[in-house]
Design an enzyme around this catalytic site. Structure first.
Site, short mmCIF file in Angstrom:
data_model
loop_
_atom_site.label_atom_id
_atom_site.label_comp_id
_atom_site.label_asym_id
_atom_site.label_seq_id
_atom_site.Cartn_x
_atom_site.Cartn_y
_atom_site.Cartn_z
CE LYS A 119 70.98 -0.70 35.74
NZ LYS A 119 69.44 -1.11 36.45
NE ARG A 174 69.09 -2.21 41.60
CZ ARG A 174 70.22 -3.17 40.68
NH1 ARG A 174 71.33 -3.73 40.19
NH2 ARG A 174 69.41 -3.64 39.36
NE ARG A 222 66.11 -7.92 31.22
CZ ARG A 222 67.17 -6.68 31.96
NH1 ARG A 222 67.58 -5.96 31.89
NH2 ARG A 222 66.06 -7.02 33.72
NE ARG A 247 67.97 -10.74 35.42
CZ ARG A 247 68.11 -9.75 35.58
NH1 ARG A 247 68.88 -7.94 34.72
NH2 ARG A 247 67.72 -8.45 36.55
NE ARG A 291 64.19 -6.69 39.02
CZ ARG A 291 64.70 -7.27 37.68
NH1 ARG A 291 63.25 -8.19 37.18
NH2 ARG A 291 65.00 -6.89 36.80
#
Ligand code: AMP
Length: 223
Positions: free
Chosen positions: A15, A90, A129, A165, A176
């Site tokens: 996203k 969300r 990531r 992160r 998540r």
């Protein structure tokens, strides 16, 4: 009136990458609730104390806090010509709140683009990531590493350090994804009923995904 686009998808679906590219190309703001929250955390604001436990555990920040932040952001003058929302809404409550916020400015959201990626790939992607600490460009050490192979951002000579992160660790990633699967259904139904939901395969290269996203956005503009 401007283009109002929502990018949907599980954590790790791409996203941020797509929203950032689209916003940059159209010259409209990229609004990521995750980025706004992380900025509060790094600045150590009063608000950061309220959201910190949720972010750390991978839980959703309560709707009331999140909606207030987005409402304030969308009310700023740079949003008059449109925006790309990333990571919001969300929950169904956030979706309805967004509709209320946009209703005063016209017909509401123009398109909700859902990036679909299988769970196994999401887990692999999030573990690898990395984000540039300077400019926020998102990399993936396996699938989309910086050129040169180091841990520095290669975008426009930025050279910023790539960082992971804190919520991209195995336990939080699973949490998540679990929350995403529990909460996302009604959001898709909502946009599907409005006839503005577009489903895009997200498990291909970012360039191929972007070409499809662009096609959708061009179609919306023409309509
Ligand atoms: P993201 O960068 O979009 O993956 O978001 C990182 C974290 O910020 C999430 O795991 C949540 O804790 C929080 N967050 C971001 N957007 C929202 C939202 N719309 N509603 C609730 N929590 C959010």
């Amino acid at each position: 009136m401007g283009l109002r686009i929502v990018i949907l998808g599980a954590p790790g679906a791409g996203k941020g990458t797509q929203a950032r590219k689209l916003a940059e190309k159209r010259g409209i703001p990229h609004i990521s609730t995750g980025d706004i929250f992380r900025a509060h955390l790094s600045e150590g604001t009063e608000f950061a104390r309220q959201i910190d436990p949720y972010m750390k555990s991978g839980a959703l920040v309560p709707d009331e806090l999140t909606i207030a932040i987005v409402e304030e952001r969308l009310g700023r003058p740079d949003c008059r010509d449109g925006y790309v929302l990333d990571g919001f809404p969300r929950s169904l409550e956030q979706t309805q709140a967004l509709e209320r916020m946009t209703a005063s400015q016209g017909p509401g959201i123009d398109a909700a683009i859902d990036l679909r990626v299988p769970d196994d790939e999401l887990v692999a992607r999030m573990g690898a990531r990395r984000t540039c600490a300077e400019c926020g460009t998102i990399y993936n050490l396996k699938f989309n590493p910086p050129k040169g192979g180091g841990m520095r951002c290669d975008r426009n000579g930025c050279g910023g350090q790539l960082v992971q992160r804190p919520d991209d660790n195995e336990d939080t990633i699973r949490q998540r994804l679990f929350i995403y699967h529990k909460t996302a259904g009604p959001i898709y139904e909502y946009y599907e009923e409005r006839g503005i939901l577009h489903i895009v395969r997200g498990d291909v290269s970012p360039e191929v995904v972007f070409a499809t996203v662009e096609d959708i956005v061009c179609g919306v503009e023409v309509a």
